[in-house]
Scaffold this active site. Structure first.
Site, PDB file in Angstrom:
ATOM      1  CD  GLU A 159      -8.885  -1.551   3.941  1.00 36.59           C
ATOM      2  OE1 GLU A 159      -8.832  -1.223   5.150  1.00 36.59           O
ATOM      3  OE2 GLU A 159      -9.178  -0.561   3.157  1.00 36.59           O
ATOM      4  CG  HIS A 192     -12.998   3.247   2.826  1.00 35.29           C
ATOM      5  ND1 HIS A 192     -13.601   4.111   3.532  1.00 35.29           N
ATOM      6  CD2 HIS A 192     -11.660   3.503   3.267  1.00 35.29           C
ATOM      7  CE1 HIS A 192     -12.867   4.912   4.054  1.00 35.29           C
ATOM      8  NE2 HIS A 192     -11.720   4.564   4.076  1.00 35.29           N
ATOM      9  NE  ARG A 252     -10.338  12.502   3.309  1.00 35.28           N
ATOM     10  CZ  ARG A 252     -10.186  11.267   3.380  1.00 35.28           C
ATOM     11  NH1 ARG A 252     -11.213  10.385   3.755  1.00 35.28           N
ATOM     12  NH2 ARG A 252      -9.038  10.724   3.120  1.00 35.28           N
ATOM     13  NE  ARG A 311      -6.114   1.550  -0.168  1.00 36.24           N
ATOM     14  CZ  ARG A 311      -6.255   2.541   0.751  1.00 36.24           C
ATOM     15  NH1 ARG A 311      -5.330   3.165   1.244  1.00 36.24           N
ATOM     16  NH2 ARG A 311      -7.327   3.172   0.647  1.00 36.24           N
ATOM     17  CG  ASN A 330      -1.709   1.155   1.315  1.00 36.91           C
ATOM     18  OD1 ASN A 330      -1.770   1.988   0.500  1.00 36.91           O
ATOM     19  ND2 ASN A 330      -2.648   1.202   2.384  1.00 36.91           N
TER      20      ASN A 330
END
Ligand code: ADP
Length: 402
Positions: free
Chosen positions: A387, A183, A244, A94, A10
């Site tokens: 993940e 996601h 955010r 990823r 990643n």
């Protein structure tokens, strides 16, 4: 296949997270993180899980991703697991943005790289970093299959009614503006794991997945296929997150430009980095926010209430989108650990068949589990996401078919 290991990478702009898995039993052989690549004080933390050794840390200059991956390989090689090992079957990367094009994990070749590059305008922060990681890994092991697993892929099944914004069609198409969602690897994994927890096939269940980490998103999954998700063109839309804002009236931006005299970059930073929980109360860690609430802090309490209000709105919206809901699954850092968030998000939804059992909710565990009472019409579950395992599984399945 004789080789059974998959390295999952990643790659961020200045970091690389990695895990090495053995796909014979999905066990983790090693994991680690390189941070501050390109700086004088780059840091590598490596945990050799296979040999059961203690984590090793190294700090020093790492000029670029190539230096970082070579350092990772050197650490792995100490346990005979280096990048040059014949046991390595593939590398799974990823990739944040796959646009509309990539609906599945994809073996990387030059054409795939070019397409990921073409998507940079819609993912200016993430795709360049992901590409750097891929190019570096390919230069180190050009003979090895490398697979891109896209954060957006699971959401490509959304119908046009959910994926399109109600703006001029030509303008939207010219600039590839639509809701892509993110996601996706987590939403895919967790929705399937929830079906398994219920002892049913994914095709037979409707699930609302709430991925609540520092970034947060919700998705509505009907029979294993995503039909709506809360993030949009970028990961800014939807839920209140750590830093955010999630949903705001788009006119807030014009107002800040005209009246607040802020630049585009300043507003981008405000909404992505200085909003959400941190903007509301100065903290983005839910543990700290809960601690402050326990001490009577009003700002932290309001931030929590705004976070929960938005979450509840999405649960209601996705209930309506799905028509019938079999389960709600909480996942990621906040969803897996913060019992007060789960309790508050579902409170008052008894008429929708959603109830949380206080005792079950208080149990701490790394296992998927139900937190609703047995008689509840909708199962409420905590399902830890994974993940890396999902990327490794998809990568291994794909290279097995080559
Ligand atoms: P990322 O989006 O960075 O992958 P994670 O899924 O790891 O994030 O979630 C990180 C967040 O999870 C932290 O910012 C914190 O708010 C929350 N978190 C982690 N552990 C706990 C805990 N024990 N209780 C409450 N919140 C927690």
């Amino acid at each position: 296949m004789s080789s059974s290991r998959v390295l999952v990478l990643n790659s961020g702009s200045s970091s690389v997270k990695y895990q090495l898995l053995d796909m014979r039993d999905s066990s983790r052989l090693a994991m680690g993180l390189v941070e501050r690549i390109g700086e004088e004080s780059s840091r590598l933390k490596h945990t050799p899980l296979a040999s059961g050794g203690a984590s090793r840390e190294w700090t020093g200059p790492m000029a670029d991703h190539e230096a970082a991956l070579k350092a990772v390989s050197a650490e792995l090689a100490k346990d005979g697991l280096g990048l040059d090992s014949p046991e390595l079957a593939a590398i799974g990367h990823r990739v944040v943005h796959g646009g509309r094009h990539f609906t599945e994990p994809t073996v990387i070749d030059d054409a795939v790289l070019a397409e990921i590059e073409r998507l940079i305008p819609v993912a200016p922060l993430h795709n360049p970093a992901n590409l750097t990681g891929i190019r570096t890994a390919r230069s180190l092991r050009p003979d090895l299959p490398q697979v891109a697993v896209f954060d957006t892929a699971f959401h490509t099944t959304m119908p046009e009614s959910a994926a399109r914004y109600a703006i001029d069609v030509e303008t939207a198409d010219r600039h590839r503006i639509r809701r892509y969602g993110f996601h996706g690897t987590s939403h895919a994994y967790v929705s399937r794991a929830t079906a398994k927890l219920l002892g049913r096939a994914p095709e037979d269940v409707n699930v609302i997945v709430l991925h609540l980490g520092n970034g947060a998103s919700a998705s509505a999954v009907r029979g294993g296929r995503c039909v709506d998700t809360s993030m949009g063109l970028t990961p800014l839309e939807g839920l209140v997150m750590g830093t955010r804002s999630g949903d705001v009236d788009p006119a807030v931006i014009f107002h800040l430009m005209r009246v607040g005299e802020m630049s585009t970059d300043e507003i981008d930073t405000l909404l992505n980095k200085k909003s959400g929980l941190i903007g509301l109360c100065g903290d983005n860690d839910m543990r700290e926010i809960r601690r402050r609430i326990d001490e009577g802090d009003q700002r932290a309490a309001l931030a929590f209430d705004i976070y929960i209000h938005r979450l509840k709105k999405y649960i209601g919206a996705y209930y309506a989108v799905l028509g019938k809901v079999d389960a709600i699954a909480f996942t990621a850092g906040v969803g897996e650990n913060a019992a007060p968030v789960r309790e508050a998000a579902v409170a008052g939804l008894e008429e929708l068949g959603m109830v949380v059992d206080g005792e079950l909710n208080a149990v701490r565990s790394d296992e998927p589990r139900l937190i609703s009472p047995g008689h509840a019409r909708v199962a409420v579950a905590v399902v830890p996401t994974d993940e890396e395992l999902e990327i490794a599984t998809q990568t291994y399945a794909l290279v097995g078919r080559i």
